[in-house]
Structures are given as structure tokens and as C-alpha cells.
Design an enzyme around this catalytic site. Sequence first.
Site: not given
Length: 450
Positions: A284, A315, A276, A282
Site C-alpha cells: 500500500n 473583541r 496489509s 499488498k
Amino acid sequence: MNHYDRGMSAFDGLFVPAELRAAVSPRAWLEAMLDAERALSNAGAAAGIVPQHIATEIAEACDPERFDFEQLVDEGRAVGNLAEPLVRALADSVGAEAARYVHRGATSQDIVDTAAMLVSRQALTLVLAEADDVAAATATLARDHRDTLMVARTVLQHAVPTTFGLKAAGWLTAVVEARLRLEQVSRERLAAQLGGAAGTLAGFGDKGVTLLDLYAQELDLQVPTVPWHTNRTRLAELGAALATTAAVASKIALDLVLLAQTEVAEVAEGGGTGRSSTMPQKRNPVGSTLARANARLAAAHSTVLVGSLEQEHERAAGAWQAEWVALVGALAYTGGALHALAGVLESLEVDAARMRQNLDLTGGLVLAERVSFLLMDRLSRAEAQEIVREAAAAEASFRDALLGDPRAGLEPAELDATLDPSTYLGSSAELVDRALAFYESSRRPDEVDA
């Protein structure tokens, strides 16, 4: 190298591996369109429509180094596609005699659609390889954790005991199924496009069907029954297969994100990723996060491909043009999802002790179903379920509440055996083995030998 060679957007490098970005890059599209023009000339020579020396001259001129993709884009805005300015530039690069045969009888959509098939084939080789990596990693987890106890969660709540091996086996089966479908589309549904102005092949005289067959053979693409200018089932099927594969990757990534939550902590992503910018504690689940982001982008692009099935007459006005960006995105982001997920799974840290701790968190309540079945052998269904519900809601432990209820008539040893989660796994181990056998049977001989 101009800026068109660098990728699809400013964030591509974050989501899509470099080799896959190259496979769907402007350079790849340019090479594919030139391959289509070269094949058209060579097929024309084989069919007796184009003199051989002219076909050779045109083929030699189909060198991507001779063309500026950025200039083609600028000029293509006036006509709504890149083939028209490319054809003009190609005709200008050969002699006057050869120029008369460049692109003769074809239409811009023939070249762009064929290029789309060639780009898809190259990109799918890489996407399928990423799927192989995910399958191999999930197979390893299933095999290594065949008997690792954990709690199964339904509607995000504790349900009954299971194994991490069975969870991984479920992932593995889904990946293999999605990969098989994607491989089938790659093998059977990538076809050459050649129809001329309105799909009649009129510009090739009486050699149209012969030329179509030769053209497809030159490119090693499937021969379509008829030109598919506004029959977009091929691209829709490819889009759907890509979306399914990306969604399978996203489901696995979502499970991993949930298992990695601080309160759960049963798995963690390895490799030292997930820092982080402000919270040093942290860790993550960044790989799983990128896999899920890729999958969302792949789904959005695939929706355009499926939605482009509805096109006007011979088309399309808009739906065809929208496919080009969508096809690039669906291929790239599906590969990106698989690539990110494979990296996570290959270095995944599994905490078996934490899994067992969480399994025991509710004091045996995950065996409530089993206790109910035991009591139903002695009591009515209603009475058995009432006893278990009351014990589950009691202030005392589930075990003590059951032993204290005379209606249950349970002995401590009997109840303790019933509350052992390792003996209430049903066919989990056998199912893991079945998934592994399915995986092995799906592998190509060269993969098994490797």
C-alpha cells in the site's frame, strides 16, 4: 509531564513528526505566553513605565517550570482563555510591589495573540524545512528523469507522450511557489499584539505607541500599524498559505497513489512500508495516504482561520477562541503532510520500463493528435480528423488502419517516424530545465552552500 504535553489528539503520533508536535504543544504555548509577559515588562522598563528591578523580577518569574498548564486550562474555562489564570499565577509568584506591574495595561488577547505568533514562527521554521525536503526530492526526480518517457493522462485517460521529469517538474514548481508564499507570510505577517482593553493603549498613558514598538522589538515580531484584535487578516493569510501548501502536497500524493495502482505500477513507495494486516501480497502507498489525510485535516483547520475574519466590534465572542485549536491543527497537519510526502519521494521507486509499456498500451493512439496535424498539412481539417477517428476506432491496429486508408497517403517509414513518442515531447526537456532553474533561484544561500 502531564497529558497536555503529549500532543493534540490520540492520533497525532501517526500524522505529525515529534519535533513539530512539540512546537505546537501546550508547553510551547505556555512558554510563548510567558515570553510575551516577559517582553511586556522589559519593554515597560525601556519605556520608563516599569522600574528596572521590577521588570527583572517579573522576567525571572516567567519560568514555565513554575506553572501547571493543566491547572491553567481548568481555571481558564471560567474566563474563556488561558491568559487570565496565567496572569494571576504570575502575579502570585512575585512580590507585592512587582505584582502591581504584572500584565499592567495589557489584555488577555494581547498575550494569547502574541503567543500565537511566536508558536507560529517556531512551527513554520519546521514546516518550511519539510517543504524544502519535498522540493529537493522533486528536483532530484525531475533531474534524473528529464527524458524518461511516460504517458500524460488527462481526465484519467491516456493523452499524449510526456516525461516523468516534466511531471516531477510540475510538482516542484508548485511546491516552491507555495513555500515562497508561506515564507513571505512568516517573514512579513507575524506581528506582536498589544492594544489593552479595547485597542486604545490607554493603560500605558502617553507611552502606548512607544511601548508597542519596544514590545515588538523584544519579541522580534513585526510592529503592527494598530492593534489587530478583530482584524484577523494575519491569521487568515497564514491559514490560506498553510492550506495551499498542504493541498500541493496532497496533489502530489494523489498522483503517486494513482501511479502506484496495481494496473499502472509505474512507481512504488520504498522503505518496506505499506503492509496489509490480512493480504500479504499488498504494498500500500501508505506515505502518500498519510500525506493526503494530513492535508485534509490542515484544510479543515485553515478554514476556521479564514472564517474567523468576521468578528464583532473590538473583541470577538467565539471566533477568536476557535482560532487556537485551528492554528495548531493547520500548522501541525501541513507539516505532517509535507513530512510524509518527503519520505515517499526520497525513496520512490520509478519503473521506467513499465512507464514505456503503458505508453505503448494503446498501439500509438497517444500520437493521434500528431497524425492529425500531419494530415492537416495535406487535407482539410475535417477530413484529417475523420481519417484519424476512423483509424482509432478500427479493429485493425491504429498503424495498419492509417496505412490502409488511401485518403491518408502515408508511407510506412513516414508513419513510423510520426508514431515515435520520443520525438513528440515538445518543450518538455526545456521546461524541466526552467523548473530546476526556478528552484535553484528560490533557495537561500545557506541551502545552496549545503
